[in-house]
Design a protein around this motif. Structure first.
Motif, PDB file in Angstrom:
ATOM      1  N   TYR A   2       1.138   9.597  15.638  1.00 19.94           N
ATOM      2  CA  TYR A   2       0.713   8.684  14.584  1.00 19.94           C
ATOM      3  C   TYR A   2       1.553   8.846  13.315  1.00 19.94           C
ATOM      4  CZ  TYR A   2      -2.344   6.592  11.060  1.00 19.94           C
ATOM      5  OH  TYR A   2      -2.834   5.842  10.023  1.00 19.94           O
ATOM      6  N   GLN A   3       1.812  10.102  12.964  1.00 22.61           N
ATOM      7  CA  GLN A   3       2.548  10.366  11.717  1.00 22.61           C
ATOM      8  C   GLN A   3       4.060  10.300  11.892  1.00 22.61           C
ATOM      9  OE1 GLN A   3       1.123  14.022  10.078  1.00 22.61           O
ATOM     10  NE2 GLN A   3      -0.851  13.153   9.526  1.00 22.61           N
ATOM     11  N   GLY A   4       4.502  10.180  13.118  1.00 20.93           N
ATOM     12  CA  GLY A   4       5.948  10.080  13.356  1.00 20.93           C
ATOM     13  C   GLY A   4       6.649  11.426  13.408  1.00 20.93           C
ATOM     14  N   SER A   5       5.887  12.523  13.317  1.00 22.75           N
ATOM     15  CA  SER A   5       6.569  13.835  13.323  1.00 22.75           C
ATOM     16  C   SER A   5       6.977  14.264  14.736  1.00 22.75           C
ATOM     17  CB  SER A   5       5.722  14.910  12.639  1.00 22.75           C
ATOM     18  OG  SER A   5       4.384  14.766  12.968  1.00 22.75           O
ATOM     19  N   LEU A   6       6.622  13.446  15.724  1.00 22.83           N
ATOM     20  CA  LEU A   6       7.094  13.698  17.082  1.00 22.83           C
ATOM     21  C   LEU A   6       8.630  13.616  17.127  1.00 22.83           C
ATOM     22  CD1 LEU A   6       6.241  13.965  20.149  1.00 22.83           C
ATOM     23  CD2 LEU A   6       6.434  11.498  20.244  1.00 22.83           C
ATOM     24  N   THR A   7       9.185  12.854  16.205  1.00 22.31           N
ATOM     25  CA  THR A   7      10.633  12.660  16.117  1.00 22.31           C
ATOM     26  C   THR A   7      11.405  13.974  16.221  1.00 22.31           C
ATOM     27  OG1 THR A   7      10.359  10.677  14.828  1.00 22.31           O
ATOM     28  CG2 THR A   7      12.465  11.797  14.579  1.00 22.31           C
ATOM     29  N   ARG A   8      10.913  14.998  15.512  1.00 17.88           N
ATOM     30  CA  ARG A   8      11.654  16.280  15.492  1.00 17.88           C
ATOM     31  C   ARG A   8      11.787  16.868  16.893  1.00 17.88           C
ATOM     32  NH1 ARG A   8       7.093  20.152  13.261  1.00 17.88           N
ATOM     33  NH2 ARG A   8       7.283  18.918  11.404  1.00 17.88           N
ATOM     34  N   TYR A   9      10.738  16.682  17.714  1.00 19.20           N
ATOM     35  CA  TYR A   9      10.781  17.257  19.065  1.00 19.20           C
ATOM     36  C   TYR A   9      11.651  16.411  19.998  1.00 19.20           C
ATOM     37  CZ  TYR A   9       6.960  19.914  17.163  1.00 19.20           C
ATOM     38  OH  TYR A   9       6.198  20.722  16.362  1.00 19.20           O
ATOM     39  N   LEU A  10      11.881  15.170  19.608  1.00 21.35           N
ATOM     40  CA  LEU A  10      12.767  14.331  20.425  1.00 21.35           C
ATOM     41  C   LEU A  10      14.225  14.651  20.110  1.00 21.35           C
ATOM     42  CD1 LEU A  10      10.930  10.882  20.160  1.00 21.35           C
ATOM     43  CD2 LEU A  10      10.745  12.595  21.951  1.00 21.35           C
ATOM     44  N   ILE A  11      14.443  15.177  18.917  1.00 20.40           N
ATOM     45  CA  ILE A  11      15.806  15.528  18.498  1.00 20.40           C
ATOM     46  C   ILE A  11      16.185  16.929  18.995  1.00 20.40           C
ATOM     47  CG2 ILE A  11      17.188  16.090  16.431  1.00 20.40           C
ATOM     48  CD1 ILE A  11      16.879  13.146  16.809  1.00 20.40           C
ATOM     49  N   TYR A  12      15.231  17.863  18.899  1.00 23.12           N
ATOM     50  CA  TYR A  12      15.544  19.240  19.303  1.00 23.12           C
ATOM     51  C   TYR A  12      15.689  19.320  20.830  1.00 23.12           C
ATOM     52  CZ  TYR A  12      14.068  20.477  14.573  1.00 23.12           C
ATOM     53  OH  TYR A  12      13.945  20.555  13.220  1.00 23.12           O
ATOM     54  N   PRO A  13      16.646  20.134  21.301  1.00 21.96           N
ATOM     55  CA  PRO A  13      16.849  20.234  22.756  1.00 21.96           C
ATOM     56  C   PRO A  13      15.842  21.145  23.444  1.00 21.96           C
ATOM     57  CG  PRO A  13      18.488  21.519  21.592  1.00 21.96           C
ATOM     58  CD  PRO A  13      17.646  20.892  20.543  1.00 21.96           C
ATOM     59  N   VAL A  14      14.566  20.813  23.292  1.00 27.79           N
ATOM     60  CA  VAL A  14      13.511  21.553  24.005  1.00 27.79           C
ATOM     61  C   VAL A  14      12.541  20.540  24.593  1.00 27.79           C
ATOM     62  CG1 VAL A  14      13.514  23.689  22.660  1.00 27.79           C
ATOM     63  CG2 VAL A  14      12.148  21.773  21.877  1.00 27.79           C
ATOM     64  N   ASN A  15      11.821  20.986  25.600  1.00 28.58           N
ATOM     65  CA  ASN A  15      10.807  20.130  26.192  1.00 28.58           C
ATOM     66  C   ASN A  15       9.581  20.140  25.267  1.00 28.58           C
ATOM     67  OD1 ASN A  15       8.268  19.768  27.762  1.00 28.58           O
ATOM     68  ND2 ASN A  15       9.745  19.257  29.366  1.00 28.58           N
ATOM     69  N   PHE A  16       9.152  18.959  24.876  1.00 27.29           N
ATOM     70  CA  PHE A  16       8.037  18.853  23.924  1.00 27.29           C
ATOM     71  C   PHE A  16       6.795  19.606  24.411  1.00 27.29           C
ATOM     72  CE2 PHE A  16       4.190  16.333  22.692  1.00 27.29           C
ATOM     73  CZ  PHE A  16       4.171  16.688  21.361  1.00 27.29           C
ATOM     74  N   PHE A  17       6.447  19.414  25.694  1.00 27.07           N
ATOM     75  CA  PHE A  17       5.217  20.029  26.206  1.00 27.07           C
ATOM     76  C   PHE A  17       5.378  21.532  26.384  1.00 27.07           C
ATOM     77  CE2 PHE A  17       4.753  15.598  27.415  1.00 27.07           C
ATOM     78  CZ  PHE A  17       3.595  15.339  26.710  1.00 27.07           C
ATOM     79  N   ALA A  18       6.587  21.966  26.724  1.00 32.77           N
ATOM     80  CA  ALA A  18       6.818  23.413  26.836  1.00 32.77           C
ATOM     81  C   ALA A  18       6.646  24.046  25.456  1.00 32.77           C
ATOM     82  CB  ALA A  18       8.224  23.672  27.371  1.00 32.77           C
ATOM     83  N   TYR A  19       7.149  23.363  24.444  1.00 33.06           N
ATOM     84  CA  TYR A  19       7.023  23.874  23.075  1.00 33.06           C
ATOM     85  C   TYR A  19       5.555  23.942  22.667  1.00 33.06           C
ATOM     86  CZ  TYR A  19       7.734  24.498  18.099  1.00 33.06           C
ATOM     87  OH  TYR A  19       7.691  25.014  16.823  1.00 33.06           O
ATOM     88  N   LYS A  20       4.856  22.834  22.886  1.00 29.45           N
ATOM     89  CA  LYS A  20       3.460  22.766  22.455  1.00 29.45           C
ATOM     90  C   LYS A  20       2.582  23.726  23.256  1.00 29.45           C
ATOM     91  CE  LYS A  20       3.545  19.963  19.111  1.00 29.45           C
ATOM     92  NZ  LYS A  20       3.201  20.464  17.792  1.00 29.45           N
ATOM     93  N   TYR A  21       2.875  23.850  24.548  1.00 26.68           N
ATOM     94  CA  TYR A  21       2.041  24.762  25.337  1.00 26.68           C
ATOM     95  C   TYR A  21       2.301  26.217  24.945  1.00 26.68           C
ATOM     96  CZ  TYR A  21      -0.415  27.324  28.801  1.00 26.68           C
ATOM     97  OH  TYR A  21      -1.262  28.223  29.376  1.00 26.68           O
ATOM     98  N   THR A  22       3.534  26.525  24.572  1.00 27.84           N
ATOM     99  CA  THR A  22       3.817  27.895  24.114  1.00 27.84           C
ATOM    100  C   THR A  22       2.980  28.203  22.867  1.00 27.84           C
ATOM    101  OG1 THR A  22       6.052  27.662  24.949  1.00 27.84           O
ATOM    102  CG2 THR A  22       5.670  29.471  23.430  1.00 27.84           C
ATOM    103  N   ALA A  23       2.941  27.221  21.950  1.00 28.26           N
ATOM    104  CA  ALA A  23       2.142  27.411  20.726  1.00 28.26           C
ATOM    105  C   ALA A  23       0.660  27.547  21.090  1.00 28.26           C
ATOM    106  CB  ALA A  23       2.354  26.233  19.790  1.00 28.26           C
ATOM    107  N   HIS A  24       0.230  26.763  22.048  1.00 30.43           N
ATOM    108  CA  HIS A  24      -1.159  26.794  22.518  1.00 30.43           C
ATOM    109  C   HIS A  24      -1.480  28.178  23.111  1.00 30.43           C
ATOM    110  CE1 HIS A  24      -4.673  24.696  24.478  1.00 30.43           C
ATOM    111  NE2 HIS A  24      -4.575  25.749  25.273  1.00 30.43           N
ATOM    112  N   ALA A  25      -0.562  28.665  23.969  1.00 33.23           N
ATOM    113  CA  ALA A  25      -0.775  29.960  24.631  1.00 33.23           C
ATOM    114  C   ALA A  25      -0.774  31.103  23.616  1.00 33.23           C
ATOM    115  CB  ALA A  25       0.306  30.186  25.688  1.00 33.23           C
TER     116      ALA A  25
END
Lengths: 270, 332
Positions: free
Chosen positions: A91-114
């Protein structure tokens, strides 16, 4: 330099971030857990007193208190730090950063979750210690070191399943900007059918049996029963199999929704 | 390095009537309009080139940058950046580009810049020695070495922007997209960022696409500009060509001593130029360069002139008139 060295960095950063918010750590523990326990205490005390019984559906009064103490603590391990953060990023458009960085968005988010799950599992140990001080240890629970370890391990797997399910619903934000109500509805449904409000053994037996083929019990009840030592090795392995099956199913769905959703993404926001 | 052919992108935007009635109506039935953000645009950018992308708000500049950076999908067209199709988002592509958006923070607000940079070091797999060297160089050039341990959210806008720049360039990208990188900054910070970008371009021969509403940014950084209006390119060429246009004509501002001069204007101009503006006492004319001495002398000899000034149009004025789709000399 390893391809996945960022995982350790994200994990450590998340832990450091949460540890820096001490007030949040203790206020959740004393506030949310304390309040839930107090409500359960007065409600179930009056039910037990009224019915004049020692046990209900296999739970003694102190057994139920332990159940209600562990529900919010285990919920934290499974559900992570914040509800609705993926939809907020979209909604806020901050997903953009994860589309630019060479990492998998869900891998990043799940690591933070874990990382948050790991940090929250410390609260489970604190909770068990405090319970032992105020309540007689329930004879109907056979908690052991192994069951606690098994319970926390299962909670991590359940955490992944919860993450995948909630991410799918949160990604509806690609099409409809505000999905808070939908996310909340999913949250309450999972809580109800996962045994968050009352143990599943209080449900009609047919429904309870049917539910064990759905993903819901594996999002709370199953890891909780494992922790309380209520699962035999066979039933635990069987449950683990169903949990892993659902984890695969929802990972596949997650990938499809992501592929379609990012086509709708416009990167606009605040 | 960047190749774009016949690129098109249309957005579907929800439109709602104002007021409570409009809100209730939109609960049941929504009105959608199609907005063509990019209409068949083509361009190419070489290594070491800084391309200025200019246009009014909503012209399609940011949409183009987002497509090139792989954030959004186009409807049709051919795009290759460093040999990759951006929206396929291959890691090899993402490791070689950077996007800086002046209006949007990309760093993690809760963390100090140093922690953000460490995380980016791991994400981009920058070797430790190269990381240390680059960070030292970047933080010293932008004068933020003492601020690295402070949480991003506690930094001022200018300081934060400098951190965003460092974060974007730590992995030494070959293509950099800069969407209004100096927005809201003071003059000193703007200059520091401009100098720094030039230095970076010099050392790494990076291709850059810059959108900005500040002409100082464009004039100091870009040799070539593209002007975009309602999703279409209306100018693609050297900035110097626009500057040459400025030099072809001059603006004469005359202040009269209260007399009515208006009836003499046709005679005054005699087809030599055009009126830019006029009031009771002040007249502004645009005159071809070679006619300026003749017109000025005529004015001084035949009218009660208090003051007369000769100047050139600013590049910004010409570009703005192109934004609006006006022909030269039409603005009033």
């Amino acid at each position: 330099m390893s391809k996945f060295s960022w995982v350790g960095q994200v994990f450590s950063l998340e832990i450091r971030k949460h540890l820096s918010y001490r007030v949040d750590f203790w206020s959740y523990f004393l506030g949310a857990v304390g309040a839930q326990l107090a409500i359960a205490y007065f409600l179930w005390k009056s039910i037990f007193d009224f019915l004049q019984v020692e046990k209900m559906q296999g739970y003694s009064f102190s057994g139920l208190m332990l159940y209600y103490l562990l529900v919010p603590l285990l919920n934290q391990v499974i559900r992570g730090a914040k509800l609705g953060y993926i939809s907020e990023e979209i909604y806020q458009g901050s997903l953009t950063r994860y589309l630019i960085y060479p990492v998998n968005f869900f891998a990043y988010k799940y690591t933070a979750h874990a990382a948050f799950s790991f940090y929250s599992s410390l609260q489970i140990l604190c909770g068990l210690g405090i319970f032992a001080l105020f309540f007689p240890w329930p004879a109907d629970m056979s908690i052991s070191f192994i069951s606690v370890l098994g319970g926390i391990f299962t909670a991590f797997l359940s955490g992944y399943l919860f993450f995948a399910i909630s991410a799918i619903f949160e990604m509806v934000a690609f099409w409809a900007d505000n999905v808070w109500s939908l996310v909340l509805m999913v949250y309450y449904t999972i809580n109800l059918l996962g045994g968050g409000y009352i143990p599943l053994s209080f449900f009609p037996p047919t429904l309870e049996k049917a539910l064990y083929w759905s993903p819901f019990p594996y999002l709370l009840s199953f890891p909780l029963k494992t922790l309380l030592g209520q699962e035999s090795l066979f039933s635990w392995l069987q449950g683990l199999g169903v949990l892993i099956f659902w984890a695969f199913v929802f990972t596949g769905l997650l990938s499809i929704v992501w592929q379609r959703g990012t086509r709708q993404y416009t990167g606009v926001g605040i | 390095m960047i190749e774009v052919k016949n690129l098109k992108k249309t957005f579907r935007v929800h439109e709602k009537e104002p007021g409570l009635q409009g809100s209730i109506h939109s609960l049941f039935r929504r009105q959608w309009i199609k907005k063509e953000a990019l209409r068949d645009v083509s361009l190419a950018v070489k290594p070491g080139e800084i391309l200025g992308l200019l246009g009014a708000n909503g012209a399609g500049k940011t949409t183009l940058v987002k497509v090139l950076a792989g954030i959004i999908y186009p409807d049709s067209g051919f795009v290759k950046v460093l040999g990759h199709v951006p929206w396929q988002r291959e890691n090899q592509f993402r490791k070689q580009i950077a996007l800086i958006m002046g209006q949007k923070a990309q760093l993690w607000w809760d963390l100090p810049a140093a922690d953000c940079f460490l995380l980016l070091r791991e994400i981009y797999q920058v070797p430790p020695l190269q990381y240390r060297k680059t960070l030292d160089f970047l933080s010293a050039s932008l004068g933020v070495k003492d601020l690295l341990k402070i949480q991003i959210r506690r930094l001022s806008l200018g300081e934060r922007m400098k951190m965003e720049l460092i974060a974007a360039l730590l992995h030494q990208p070959k293509v950099v997209f800069l969407d209004e990188p100096t927005i809201g900054l003071d003059f000193t910070s703007q200059r520091a960022i401009r100098d720094f970008l030039l230095q970076y371009r010099e050392e790494h021969q990076a291709a850059m696409i810059l959108t900005s509403h500040y002409m100082e940014d464009i004039e100091s950084l870009c040799e070539r500009i593209v002007i975009i209006r309602q999703g279409k390119f209306v100018y693609d060429g050297p900035l110097a060509q626009i500057a040459d246009q400025c030099r072809q004509e001059k603006v004469i501002s005359v202040t009269f001593s209260g007399e009515n001069y208006e009836k003499n204007i046709p005679f005054l101009l005699e087809g030599k130029g055009s009126i830019l503006s006029q009031s009771n006492e002040i007249l502004k004319l645009r005159i071809p360069r070679e006619q300026v001495p003749q017109v000025a002398s005529h004015l001084l000899q035949n009218f009660p002139v208090i003051d007369l000034a000769i100047s050139e149009d600013e590049i910004a004025t010409i570009i703005e008139s192109i934004f609006r789709g006006e022909e030269r000399g039409e603005e009033k």
